[in-house]
Design an enzyme around this catalytic site. Structure first.
Site, short mmCIF file in Angstrom:
data_model
loop_
_atom_site.label_atom_id
_atom_site.label_comp_id
_atom_site.label_asym_id
_atom_site.label_seq_id
_atom_site.Cartn_x
_atom_site.Cartn_y
_atom_site.Cartn_z
N LYS A 187 0.89 -1.17 0.00
CA LYS A 187 0.00 0.00 0.00
C LYS A 187 0.92 1.21 0.00
O LYS A 187 1.36 1.68 1.04
CB LYS A 187 -0.88 -0.03 1.25
CG LYS A 187 -2.27 0.56 1.07
CD LYS A 187 -2.27 2.01 0.61
CE LYS A 187 -2.18 3.01 1.72
NZ LYS A 187 -1.90 4.39 1.26
N GLU A 261 8.35 1.63 11.73
CA GLU A 261 9.38 2.67 11.61
C GLU A 261 8.62 3.99 11.61
O GLU A 261 7.94 4.31 10.64
CB GLU A 261 10.17 2.52 10.30
CG GLU A 261 10.87 1.19 10.11
CD GLU A 261 12.04 0.97 11.05
OE1 GLU A 261 12.39 1.87 11.83
OE2 GLU A 261 12.60 -0.14 11.01
N CYS A 295 13.24 10.88 7.60
CA CYS A 295 12.97 10.60 9.01
C CYS A 295 14.22 10.78 9.86
O CYS A 295 14.14 11.02 11.06
CB CYS A 295 12.42 9.20 9.16
SG CYS A 295 13.50 7.97 8.41
N GLU A 394 7.76 16.87 15.37
CA GLU A 394 8.37 16.61 14.06
C GLU A 394 7.73 17.54 13.02
O GLU A 394 6.53 17.50 12.80
CB GLU A 394 8.11 15.14 13.66
CG GLU A 394 8.80 14.77 12.37
CD GLU A 394 8.52 13.33 11.93
OE1 GLU A 394 7.36 12.88 12.03
OE2 GLU A 394 9.46 12.67 11.48
P1 NAD Z 1 1.42 8.61 7.32
O1 NAD Z 1 1.48 7.88 8.59
O2 NAD Z 1 0.45 9.72 7.18
O3 NAD Z 1 1.14 7.62 6.10
C1 NAD Z 1 1.96 6.50 5.85
C2 NAD Z 1 1.14 5.45 5.13
O4 NAD Z 1 0.12 4.96 6.00
C3 NAD Z 1 0.41 5.94 3.89
O5 NAD Z 1 0.46 4.93 2.90
C4 NAD Z 1 -1.00 6.14 4.38
O6 NAD Z 1 -1.99 6.04 3.37
C5 NAD Z 1 -1.14 5.01 5.36
N1 NAD Z 1 -2.16 5.20 6.40
C6 NAD Z 1 -2.65 6.36 6.89
N2 NAD Z 1 -3.55 6.12 7.85
C7 NAD Z 1 -3.63 4.77 7.98
C8 NAD Z 1 -4.38 3.90 8.82
N3 NAD Z 1 -5.22 4.37 9.76
N4 NAD Z 1 -4.20 2.57 8.69
C9 NAD Z 1 -3.33 2.06 7.79
N5 NAD Z 1 -2.61 2.85 6.96
C10 NAD Z 1 -2.75 4.19 7.05
O7 NAD Z 1 2.91 9.14 7.07
P2 NAD Z 1 3.43 10.10 5.90
O8 NAD Z 1 2.94 11.49 6.15
O9 NAD Z 1 3.16 9.45 4.61
O10 NAD Z 1 5.02 10.03 6.13
C11 NAD Z 1 5.73 10.87 6.96
C12 NAD Z 1 6.09 10.18 8.27
O11 NAD Z 1 6.83 8.98 8.01
C13 NAD Z 1 6.97 11.01 9.17
O12 NAD Z 1 6.49 10.95 10.48
C14 NAD Z 1 8.34 10.33 9.08
O13 NAD Z 1 9.18 10.52 10.18
C15 NAD Z 1 7.93 8.91 8.93
N6 NAD Z 1 9.02 8.11 8.38
C16 NAD Z 1 9.70 7.26 9.22
C17 NAD Z 1 10.78 6.51 8.73
C18 NAD Z 1 11.55 5.58 9.62
O14 NAD Z 1 12.32 4.77 9.12
N7 NAD Z 1 11.38 5.63 10.93
C19 NAD Z 1 11.14 6.61 7.39
C20 NAD Z 1 10.43 7.49 6.57
C21 NAD Z 1 9.36 8.23 7.07
#
Ligand code: NAD
Length: 490
Positions: A187, A261, A295, A394
């Site tokens: 996804k 993550e 991140c 963040e």
């Molecule tokens: P997000 O959590 O909004 O979305 C991530 C994914 O989850 C998307 O595909 C989204 O459609 C899906 N999603 C959203 N709500 C959901 C739910 N209730 N159930 C299942 N899936 C759902 O994150 P984002 O805005 O896309 O990405 C930014 C974030 O990702 C930042 O917080 C960043 O720090 C984090 N990040 C962490 C790492 C790491 O390795 N720790 C790496 C990259 C990004």
């Protein structure tokens, strides 16, 4: 003010994105789509199929069926060869994938080329090698018994990913999941769906059997249909901390194995005895690369007071040299933020910083001179204390706060004083201090005199609210496998 052009200088065209289920691209049954927008131009890149529970059900059922097929039982060297081939094909289609990634994310093309796509290919090459040398535990218990563990795939795994490093992060999960013999439903982020769409075809071209790799596009509800699905055995998720918490709730009734993550607010600690040239150059990267949307970016910079002014003078001067602009210009350092929603979030934080009494040494606003697109100038903030929201939360944009410190104890208290615990950088030429302070930082990864240096065998992940579990080498393999211990009485 002169308006900048942000058009893509490329022959490669953006694509519409369909789901990929049981070896075929497919629209949503109800025909629903949503628009994919280029964040640098605000133009429509194409449409994306909006997945519902129905498509998730189909994809999970295809993956479950394929689990009983040839994939998990292929001889190791054959499965490894297919996984290696996926990496090869990614490199063959590098120009196309890098262009799509930059159109989708707004990041500079040189960055997509040199980091995102190369690393995506390497994720497969690395696990193609690694999987052939994974061993299992055995114990001889005196003359009573021999115990040995055997591995099997976890089953159907949902791979849910964010928008900041779309192909790199999807392949970071897909490669070990396949290496361990699982079948998957991907996804991708709704904001950046294009490279995952091509990846599905690449997997098929490399010889992955139908049904092993499936993909459903859509928003959070689509992800939630996957995380609550009774036939999904595990979820590997990268994204925001709050989403991780939602996923935990939705996966609880079916007790899924989870790998998270999550977000970070990573400290960058600079002692006075550091090599300042090296520190400044790396800190420019750790602050602003990928528009600060990594991140691991070090968004809280703590500088020992003796060099605070000297550091700031040089850091600000170097930041002012960075060029914000068209992702397709070679000289661009910082491209567009990924979406209007995220752009507004970052600008809201700049307003909060103003309300909190911040001093902006550079940036602090949307970039001028762009008629369209979501551009924000690299921003250095001083004058905020440890309780400021901009220091604790963040922001995930090109925004850093800089705070002076006097002692190790004081800086460690500030560094560890958040809910996050993903990574940290530490700059000093005192080896004893590096070990002493490094070992006390509450983070999954601590870099000493560097940043973002990765060896894919090492554990990657966060503690506290930054994650659960580790990925990388044997850690990935452990997540994507189940172990059965077999005891033979002697
Ligand atoms: P997000 O959590 O909004 O979305 C991530 C994914 O989850 C998307 O595909 C989204 O459609 C899906 N999603 C959203 N709500 C959901 C739910 N209730 N159930 C299942 N899936 C759902 O994150 P984002 O805005 O896309 O990405 C930014 C974030 O990702 C930042 O917080 C960043 O720090 C984090 N990040 C962490 C790492 C790491 O390795 N720790 C790496 C990259 C990004």
């Amino acid at each position: 003010m002169q308006t900048q052009t942000t058009e893509a200088k490329t022959e490669i065209k953006s694509i519409d994105c369909s789901h990929y289920i049981n070896g075929k691209y497919a629209p949503s049954k109800n025909g629903k789509t949503f628009e994919n927008i280029n964040p640098a131009t605000e133009e429509k890149l194409g449409v994306v199929a909006a997945g519902s529970k129905e498509e998730v059900d189909q994809a999970v059922s295809a993956a479950r069926k394929a689990l009983k097929g040839e994939w998990a039982n292929l001889p190791l060297r054959k499965r490894s060869a297919i996984i290696r081939k996926i990496g090869d094909l990614i490199l063959e289609r590098k120009e196309e994938l890098a262009t799509l990634e930059s159109l989708d994310t707004g990041k500079p093309l040189w960055l997509s080329n040199s980091v995102d796509i190369d690393r995506a290919a390497y994720n497969f090459h690395f696990f193609a090698d690694f999987m052939t040398s994974v061993g299992n535990e055995t114990y001889q218990q005196d003359d009573i018994a021999v115990h040995y563990a055997v591995r099997r795939p976890v089953g159907v795994v949902g791979l849910i990913n964010p928008w900041n490093l779309p192909l790199l992060l999807m392949t970071w999960k897909l490669a070990p999941a396949l290496a361990a013999g699982n079948t998957v439903v991907m996804k991708p982020s709704e904001v950046t769906p294009m490279t995952a769409t091509v990846l599905a075809q690449i997997c098929s071209d490399a010889g992955v059997p139908d049904g092993v790799v499936n993909m459903v596009h859509g928003f959070g509800e689509t992800g939630a249909a996957l995380t609550s699905h009774p036939d999904v055995d595990a979820i590997a998720f990268t994204g925001e901390t709050v989403t991780g918490s939602e996923i935990m709730k939705s996966a609880a009734p079916t007790l899924k194995k989870l790998s998270f993550e999550l977000g970070g607010k990573n400290p960058n600690i600079i002692f006075a005895d550091t090599d300042l040239d090296d520190t400044i150059e790396t800190t420019i990267k750790s602050s602003f690369i990928n528009q600060g949307e990594v991140c691991l970016c070090g968004s809280r910079i703590y500088v020992e007071r003796a060099i605070y002014d000297a550091f700031l003078e040089r850091f600000v001067a170097r930041t002012k040299e960075l060029k914000v602009g068209n992702p397709f210009e070679e000289t661009t350092n910082i491209g567009a933020l990924v979406s209007e929603e995220h752009y507004k979030k970052v600008l809201r934080y700049l307003d909060i910083a103003k309300e909190e009494g911040a001093t902006f040494l550079t940036g602090g606003t949307a970039s001028e001179g762009f008629e369209k697109g979501f551009f924000v100038d690299p921003t250095i903030i001083t004058g905020l204390g440890k309780d400021s929201r901009c220091v604790r939360e963040e922001i995930f944009g090109p925004v850093v706060t800089v705070i002076p410190f006097d002692t190790e104890e004081e800086v460690l208290e500030q560094v560890n004083g958040t809910h996050y615990g993903l990574s940290a950088s530490l700059w000093t030429s005192d080896i004893k201090r590096a070990h002493r302070v490094g070992g006390q930082i509450e983070a999954g990864m601590v870099w000493i005199n560097t940043w973002f240096l990765r060896d894919l065998r090492t554990p990657f992940g966060g503690m506290k609210h930054s994650g659960i579990g580790r990925e990388g080498g044997a850690h990935s393999f452990d997540f994507y496998s189940e172990l059965t211990n077999i005891t033979v009485k002697l």
